[in-house]
Design a protein around this motif. Structure first.
Motif, PDB file in Angstrom:
ATOM      1  N   SER A  16      57.080  27.970  36.263  1.00 19.93           N
ATOM      2  CA  SER A  16      56.995  28.728  37.523  1.00 19.93           C
ATOM      3  C   SER A  16      55.829  29.706  37.488  1.00 19.93           C
ATOM      4  O   SER A  16      55.126  29.888  38.499  1.00 19.93           O
ATOM      5  N   ARG A  19      52.620  27.947  38.031  1.00 26.16           N
ATOM      6  CA  ARG A  19      52.445  27.557  39.433  1.00 26.16           C
ATOM      7  C   ARG A  19      51.929  28.712  40.271  1.00 26.16           C
ATOM      8  O   ARG A  19      51.088  28.535  41.159  1.00 26.16           O
ATOM      9  N   ASN A  20      52.393  29.925  39.993  1.00 24.05           N
ATOM     10  CA  ASN A  20      52.047  31.091  40.810  1.00 24.05           C
ATOM     11  C   ASN A  20      50.848  31.873  40.277  1.00 24.05           C
ATOM     12  O   ASN A  20      50.522  32.922  40.825  1.00 24.05           O
ATOM     13  N   THR A 110      57.623  23.364  48.758  1.00 27.19           N
ATOM     14  CA  THR A 110      58.139  24.253  47.705  1.00 27.19           C
ATOM     15  C   THR A 110      59.455  23.731  47.144  1.00 27.19           C
ATOM     16  O   THR A 110      59.724  23.842  45.939  1.00 27.19           O
ATOM     17  N   THR A 114      60.146  22.987  43.141  1.00 25.94           N
ATOM     18  CA  THR A 114      61.249  23.599  42.378  1.00 25.94           C
ATOM     19  C   THR A 114      62.152  22.542  41.763  1.00 25.94           C
ATOM     20  O   THR A 114      62.574  22.665  40.601  1.00 25.94           O
ATOM     21  N   ILE A 117      60.443  21.063  38.665  1.00 25.60           N
ATOM     22  CA  ILE A 117      60.506  21.964  37.506  1.00 25.60           C
ATOM     23  C   ILE A 117      61.889  21.908  36.853  1.00 25.60           C
ATOM     24  O   ILE A 117      62.013  21.875  35.618  1.00 25.60           O
TER      25      ILE A 117
END
Length: 364
Positions: A16, A19-20, A110, A114, A117
């Motif tokens: 995560s 990704r950000n 999104t 998610t 992941i």
């Protein structure tokens, strides 16, 4: 409890963050979970779009055909499930059983990102589940030579082995149970007895048994594998439990049984502690109310006595006041005394005294 919860939280957090991240940076991160599952996540400086994800899981059995990698049927299952965003790298990174090249740029939503992941974080569950499912099928079909005479030792966590062996018309799976605290042993023993009693009421469910001593099927095993304080739990797996889609569910339940028991014991202890705290609070409130009620009663009685004493003292004062006031009125109503007035009164208002009627003189 990585197996029971499904995915690895550490993997979810790392993927995560990647990704950000605002500015792409190279990443080379290795870590271990439960002492037996190893991960390696790498992002190259020259290739920022792809994430190389490597994993190594413990060997379920010493009879695995490819101890340094994964079987072809497991690779095929993974390729089918992770086709949208992952490619299998052959050969895998040295020291690991599987390496995937992840590319999440293909996922625009999104929600899909998610979900991908979470699937990667539960990759070890899929690998172990496929291994156990294949082992059960091979034991049932008799493909493993030792399966008909000797139990197969499977390990999905350090110091937590379980055994699979072929019995007439069924597969027997035996779990040695170990606990740290004596209270955990008591709760777990009660749970095993209830599970065995409840399983006998459902004929289609796997037959469950609990014994405080090792079953006869485990004779000859090393003492360290049989030294337990929670006894042995056995499940009878029939052919209908390993056919079709049921095989995945059966394998998942068996892999997570030991972790589920610990989770159940932990929740039971928490429930008991909450009930004890609630009961203690209720008793404390009752004692406090009784104490407050007793003090209020004492205050009420003392107030009543004080009022009675005040009322009694006030009545005495009032009586004395009334008597004094009456005496004053009597004094006002008395005649004025003048000297000599009594003498004149006796002189003018003198009443002669006559002899008593019963006395007379004798006549001659």
């Amino acid at each position: 409890m990585a197996y029971f919860n499904g995915g690895s939280r550490a993997v979810v957090d790392i993927l995560s963050k990647l990704r950000n991240v605002e500015k792409p940076v190279p990443v080379d991160h290795s870590f271990c979970e439960l002492g037996s599952i190893r991960y390696h996540i790498q992002v190259l400086e020259s290739d920022q779009e792809n994430i190389f994800f490597s994993i190594s899981t413990p060997r379920l059995s010493q009879d695995e055909p490819n101890p340094n990698g994964l079987a072809d049927f497991i690779l095929q299952d993974i390729k089918t499930k992770y086709l949208n965003f992952a490619d299998i790298i052959q050969p895998p990174k040295e020291g690991y059983k599987l390496t995937l090249k992840l590319n999440f740029s293909k996922l625009t939503r999104t929600k899909d990102h998610t979900k991908a992941i979470n699937m990667v974080s539960s990759l070890h569950v899929a690998i172990l589940n496929s291994q156990l499912k294949d082992t059960l099928k091979n034991v049932w079909m008799g493909d493993i030579i030792q399966g008909s005479t000797m139990p197969i030792k499977l390990v999905n966590h350090k110091q937590e082995p379980f055994f699979v062996l072929r019995a007439p018309k069924k597969i027997t799976v035996i779990f040695p149970m170990r606990f740290k605290d004596e209270s955990d042993v008591i709760l777990a023993t009660s749970f095993f007895q209830e599970l065995a009693d409840l399983g006998s009421k459902f004929p289609k469910a796997p037959h469950c048994e609990w014994s405080p001593i090792p079953p006869q099927e485990l004779r000859g095993e090393h003492f360290e594998n049989l030294s337990t304080n929670g006894g042995f739990v056995s499940f009878g797996i029939f052919k209908r439990h390993v056919k079709g889609k049921k095989a995945d569910k059966t394998a998942w339940i068996l892999l997570n049984f030991q972790q589920y028991v610990r989770y159940h014991v932990k929740c039971t202890k928490g429930f008991i502690q909450r009930r004890m705290r609630y009961r203690l609070e209720v008793l404390s409130e009752e004692i406090e109310q009784a104490r407050i009620g007793g003090e209020a009663k004492i205050r009420k009685e003392s107030t009543k006595q004080r009022k009675t004493w005040l009322r009694f003292s006030n009545s005495k004062k009032m009586k004395r006041g009334i008597k004094a006031f009456a005496d004053q009125i009597k004094r006002l109503r008395l005649r004025i005394k003048i000297r000599g007035l009594g003498r004149l009164h006796r002189y003018f208002f003198h009443v002669p005294k006559f002899p008593a009627l019963g006395w007379h003189a004798k006549l001659d």
